[in-house]
Design a protein around this motif. Structure first.
Motif, PDB file in Angstrom:
ATOM      1  N   TYR A   1       0.763  -1.256  -0.128  1.00 24.39           N
ATOM      2  CA  TYR A   1       0.074   0.284   0.142  1.00 24.39           C
ATOM      3  C   TYR A   1       0.618   1.312   0.093  1.00 24.39           C
TER       4      TYR A   1
ATOM      5  N   GLN B   1      -0.463   4.291  -2.510  1.00 21.75           N
ATOM      6  CA  GLN B   1      -1.154   5.140  -2.127  1.00 21.75           C
ATOM      7  C   GLN B   1      -0.681   6.481  -3.092  1.00 21.75           C
TER       8      GLN B   1
ATOM      9  N   LYS C   1      -7.039   4.430  -8.335  1.00 23.19           N
ATOM     10  CA  LYS C   1      -7.104   3.962  -6.806  1.00 23.19           C
ATOM     11  C   LYS C   1      -8.561   3.556  -6.634  1.00 23.19           C
TER      12      LYS C   1
ATOM     13  N   SER D   1      -9.911  -0.272  -5.772  1.00 17.64           N
ATOM     14  CA  SER D   1     -10.431  -0.552  -4.672  1.00 17.64           C
ATOM     15  C   SER D   1     -11.786  -1.053  -4.685  1.00 17.64           C
TER      16      SER D   1
ATOM     17  N   TYR E   1      -5.866  -3.776   3.243  1.00 19.88           N
ATOM     18  CA  TYR E   1      -4.700  -3.284   2.526  1.00 19.88           C
ATOM     19  C   TYR E   1      -3.439  -3.561   3.644  1.00 19.88           C
TER      20      TYR E   1
ATOM     21  N   SER F   1       1.184  -3.064   4.234  1.00 19.66           N
ATOM     22  CA  SER F   1       2.425  -2.645   3.625  1.00 19.66           C
ATOM     23  C   SER F   1       3.328  -2.783   5.087  1.00 19.66           C
TER      24      SER F   1
ATOM     25  N   PRO G   1      -6.404   3.361   3.379  1.00 17.41           N
ATOM     26  CA  PRO G   1      -6.358   1.925   3.377  1.00 17.41           C
ATOM     27  C   PRO G   1      -7.711   1.207   3.788  1.00 17.41           C
TER      28      PRO G   1
END
Length: 385
Positions: A237, A241, A248, A252, A268, A270, A304
């Motif tokens: 992510y 972002q 996006k 999503s 999401y 990271s 997220p």
């Protein structure tokens, strides 16, 4: 083991044949309560206090009183669960597993199918719950190995995690569609086997997945729910972002619809963002160890995404643009996604990699051909006997 009864102490027999030697009988000694009586009294007092506070403590307490076996099962037995992690190549599958197990190790490329495990102490610290963790490497090329961890023996406590790389949308749909279809077919076959041996377990498994949506969910009749817990994790992510807002949004919303349609959780992740690591760890911990789960929903595509199964709706996701030839909403989302992000074809291994022209080795191939001939002669010799 013989249980000694200490419920009361009876006075001894003080009667004598000799009339003169008769003595006044000893008074009855008061009844003495044993440890079992004290335990029963303590339990009754505890239940009385729980009943008085039932309304303030909520439905979980009511369930504990009505079904005390649930508490005993959870607290007095170790629970073994299986988590199967699949997904695209280099989609941080190993990183997710290491962070979940709280292991400070450098992720290494996964070779085919790898296994590890994690344990968690229960309240009394004497028992430990065990999570068997399988990871499938190679993207969708080795999806036939899904049969190894998804079995009749473990399907009742199975959860599947599908990782997609948000930074590479050109691989997302191919990965999701292939793995979801393969998992769906395998789970369906395993549950059919379970139903023959233990129909009640199979029915309970299906009922638990449907229960996440409830009887009053507006979309319940338009979904294709996979009867095991599925979690879709969008990884990397930190790179995603910075994408264009419109891209996006499409990614999503498409992932939300796919997750909702199949009865899956969506979040999401990271490895460089600790808040997302903790969120993902909490979700996976709930799947395998039945820990507390955060039900805070995040559907804003600029943040997220975090949506649990049953907590989304088609009306909230929205509809994609009408596309000629699309027969279902899922097909419409697919066409929108593919038109925006053309998919890269992922290399699939041939049935016999030794015959792949890309790996020609003249010396090795000649020796292999010789051994194949010897093997055929041996087979014919055995058949002639």
């Amino acid at each position: 083991m013989t249980r000694r009864v200490y419920d009361s102490v009876q006075p001894p027999d003080m009667s004598f044949d000799d009339e003169e030697n008769k003595e006044t009988p000893i008074k009855s000694i008061p009844q003495t309560k044993c440890i079992w009586d004290l335990c029963i009294q303590a339990t009754e007092r505890a239940e009385l206090n729980m009943n008085r506070n039932m309304d303030s403590k909520g439905p979980f307490l009511k369930a504990c009183l009505m079904f005390p076996g649930v508490l005993q099962e959870n607290s007095n037995k170790s629970v073994e669960s299986t988590m199967f992690v699949v997904g695209a190549k280099s989609a941080a599958k190993t990183s997710i597993i290491l962070r979940f197990l709280d292991r400070d190790e450098t992720p290494k490329p996964t070779t085919a199918l790898e296994y590890t495990f994690g344990r968690r102490s229960k309240n009394n610290n004497m028992l430990k719950d065990v999570a068997h963790v399988w990871e499938l490497g190679g993207g969708i090329a080795l999806s036939n190995l899904i049969e190894v961890p998804i079995t009749k023996q473990c399907v009742k406590n199975l959860s599947v995690v599908i990782c997609v790389d948000l930074s590479k949308p050109q691989t997302i749909w191919t990965t999701l569609e292939s793995l979801l279809n393969t998992i769906k077919l395998r789970v369906k076959k395993v549950i059919a086997e379970l139903k023959r041996d233990c129909p009640s377990d199979a029915n309970q498994l299906v009922a638990e997945c449907l229960a996440r949506y409830g009887s009053d969910h507006p979309d319940k009749d338009n979904l294709d729910i996979i009867p095991v817990p599925i979690t879709i994790i969008g990884t990397k992510y930190d790179e995603f972002q910075n994408f264009d807002p419109e891209k996006k949004k499409i990614i999503s919303k498409t992932l939300r619809y796919v997750a909702h349609h199949h009865g899956a959780h969506l979040c999401y992740f990271s490895s460089k963002m600790e808040a997302l690591v903790m969120k993902t760890r909490g979700l996976l911990g709930h799947l395998v160890f039945k820990t507390q789960l955060s039900k805070t929903v995040m559907t804003d595509h600029s943040k997220p995404i975090y949506v649990l199964a049953g907590m989304d709706a088609i009306s909230q996701i929205g509809s994609p643009p009408a596309i000629v030839g699309s027969r279902s909403p899922l097909d419409q989302w697919k066409q929108l996604f593919l038109s925006t992000f053309p998919q890269e074809a992922e290399a699939v291994l041939p049935d016999d990699p030794t015959k792949d022209s890309k790996y020609n080795e003249s010396i090795i191939d000649s020796v292999r051909a010789q051994k194949d001939e010897e093997l055929e002669r041996f087979k014919k010799l055995q058949e002639g006997r």
